[in-house]
Design an enzyme around this catalytic site. Sequence first.
Site, mmCIF file in Angstrom:
data_model
loop_
_atom_site.group_PDB
_atom_site.id
_atom_site.type_symbol
_atom_site.label_atom_id
_atom_site.label_comp_id
_atom_site.label_asym_id
_atom_site.label_seq_id
_atom_site.Cartn_x
_atom_site.Cartn_y
_atom_site.Cartn_z
ATOM 1 N N ASP A 32 0.827 -1.211 0.000
ATOM 2 C CA ASP A 32 0.000 0.000 0.000
ATOM 3 C C ASP A 32 0.863 1.265 0.000
ATOM 4 O O ASP A 32 1.933 1.292 0.597
ATOM 5 C CB ASP A 32 -0.906 -0.030 1.247
ATOM 6 C CG ASP A 32 -2.095 0.900 1.102
ATOM 7 O OD1 ASP A 32 -2.313 1.427 -0.004
ATOM 8 O OD2 ASP A 32 -2.800 1.108 2.103
ATOM 9 N N TRP A 37 2.910 7.939 -2.455
ATOM 10 C CA TRP A 37 4.355 8.115 -2.679
ATOM 11 C C TRP A 37 4.568 9.013 -3.893
ATOM 12 O O TRP A 37 5.374 9.954 -3.856
ATOM 13 C CB TRP A 37 4.999 6.752 -2.908
ATOM 14 C CG TRP A 37 6.469 6.771 -3.165
ATOM 15 C CD1 TRP A 37 7.467 6.754 -2.219
ATOM 16 C CD2 TRP A 37 7.123 6.788 -4.438
ATOM 17 N NE1 TRP A 37 8.697 6.760 -2.831
ATOM 18 C CE2 TRP A 37 8.516 6.786 -4.196
ATOM 19 C CE3 TRP A 37 6.676 6.810 -5.769
ATOM 20 C CZ2 TRP A 37 9.461 6.798 -5.224
ATOM 21 C CZ3 TRP A 37 7.614 6.821 -6.786
ATOM 22 C CH2 TRP A 37 8.989 6.818 -6.516
ATOM 23 N N ASN A 80 -10.781 -2.072 -6.403
ATOM 24 C CA ASN A 80 -9.906 -1.184 -7.183
ATOM 25 C C ASN A 80 -10.521 -0.742 -8.525
ATOM 26 O O ASN A 80 -10.049 0.209 -9.142
ATOM 27 C CB ASN A 80 -8.534 -1.824 -7.439
ATOM 28 C CG ASN A 80 -7.630 -1.803 -6.214
ATOM 29 O OD1 ASN A 80 -6.727 -2.620 -6.072
ATOM 30 N ND2 ASN A 80 -7.871 -0.881 -5.304
HETATM 31 C C1 FPP Z 1 -1.584 0.061 -3.665
HETATM 32 O O1 FPP Z 1 -1.204 1.415 -3.637
HETATM 33 C C2 FPP Z 1 -1.045 -0.640 -4.841
HETATM 34 C C3 FPP Z 1 -1.776 -1.149 -5.855
HETATM 35 C C4 FPP Z 1 -3.245 -1.050 -5.905
HETATM 36 C C5 FPP Z 1 -1.154 -1.830 -7.022
HETATM 37 C C6 FPP Z 1 0.064 -2.659 -6.708
HETATM 38 C C7 FPP Z 1 0.545 -3.316 -7.943
HETATM 39 C C8 FPP Z 1 1.845 -3.494 -8.273
HETATM 40 C C9 FPP Z 1 2.960 -3.040 -7.414
HETATM 41 C C10 FPP Z 1 2.159 -4.214 -9.559
HETATM 42 C C11 FPP Z 1 2.450 -5.680 -9.285
HETATM 43 C C12 FPP Z 1 2.548 -6.425 -10.568
HETATM 44 C C13 FPP Z 1 2.530 -7.780 -10.676
HETATM 45 C C14 FPP Z 1 2.488 -8.419 -12.005
HETATM 46 C C15 FPP Z 1 2.556 -8.647 -9.507
HETATM 47 P P1 FPP Z 1 -2.320 2.536 -3.763
HETATM 48 O O2 FPP Z 1 -2.454 2.912 -5.194
HETATM 49 O O3 FPP Z 1 -3.572 2.059 -3.108
HETATM 50 O O4 FPP Z 1 -1.670 3.701 -2.958
HETATM 51 P P2 FPP Z 1 -2.421 4.835 -2.115
HETATM 52 O O5 FPP Z 1 -3.085 4.127 -0.968
HETATM 53 O O6 FPP Z 1 -1.305 5.718 -1.695
HETATM 54 O O7 FPP Z 1 -3.397 5.501 -3.040
#
Ligand code: FPP
Length: 267
Positions: A32, A37, A80
């Site tokens: 998360d 970031w 999401n």
């Molecule tokens: C959460 O941060 C992250 C995600 C919803 C996506 C995570 C995905 C990856 C790192 C790619 C992985 C790829 C593979 C193929 C395994 P957020 O966007 O919710 O952050 P925030 O809470 O600050 O808005």
Amino acid sequence: MRLGKLIDDKINDLLIKIDMQKVPNHVAIIMDGNGRWATGKGLPRSFGHKQGVIVLKEILKAAKNLGCKIITVYAFSTENWTRPTKEVEFLINLFSEVLKNEIKEIHEESTKIKFIGDLTPFPKNLKEIISSSESLTKNNNKFLFNVCVNYGGRQEIVKVAKQLALKSSSGEIKPNEIDEKLFDSELLTGGIKDPELLIRTSGEKRISNFLLWQLAYSEIYISDVLWPDFNEYEFLKAIIDYQSRNRRFGGIESLPNESLKDSQCSS
Ligand code: FPP
């Protein structure tokens, strides 16, 4: 070079504190903080997701080196989809790109990759690359990497309940044969050992519909670090914290950690 040496020293300082006999077999991770970031740096949120992939690779490597056998990450929840279309499309493309670029190395390292969740709404090209990656790596047995996409813990439990109800009404099973073991075997995680440890980054203290059944007895470690800033050092801190816990499973005395350990990574 000097900075690299300093980081290596810091990591080595933690490594010597780790009891290699008590390394968790299965670690689940809620990655998360990617968006925060990026926006904190005045960048589009997509930069956070891209950096998140780099961090994920580092953590997978660190986990393997330590002797963990299974990592399960929450890459896309059923909730999401409510994000702006541009971000959803970016994430879907990112999953395809990451798979295309990394699958050779994943396979060479004898890692089995498995996608957990309802893949139905994803575009054909992503479904194809997921399917070919899973079939290429299906016999690998050194490490299991579960990627939860369009995954929701409640939805998973409802699905199992429906399956068992159908089996029961068709006479395949009797209602009183339904127990935890049978229920567990019908989950999308297909009967693999539950995570001993859940790590969530960015300071949020919620499970957010992730592995609701499987996390019943997992230790929870919350890191204040945003996922794109997470690294091997932070991961080792989580492992050390986990090793300091007294896991009682509702009883009085701590179970020997070895009894929780599964040397197999495949389901
Ligand atoms: C959460 O941060 C992250 C995600 C919803 C996506 C995570 C995905 C990856 C790192 C790619 C992985 C790829 C593979 C193929 C395994 P957020 O966007 O919710 O952050 P925030 O809470 O600050 O808005």
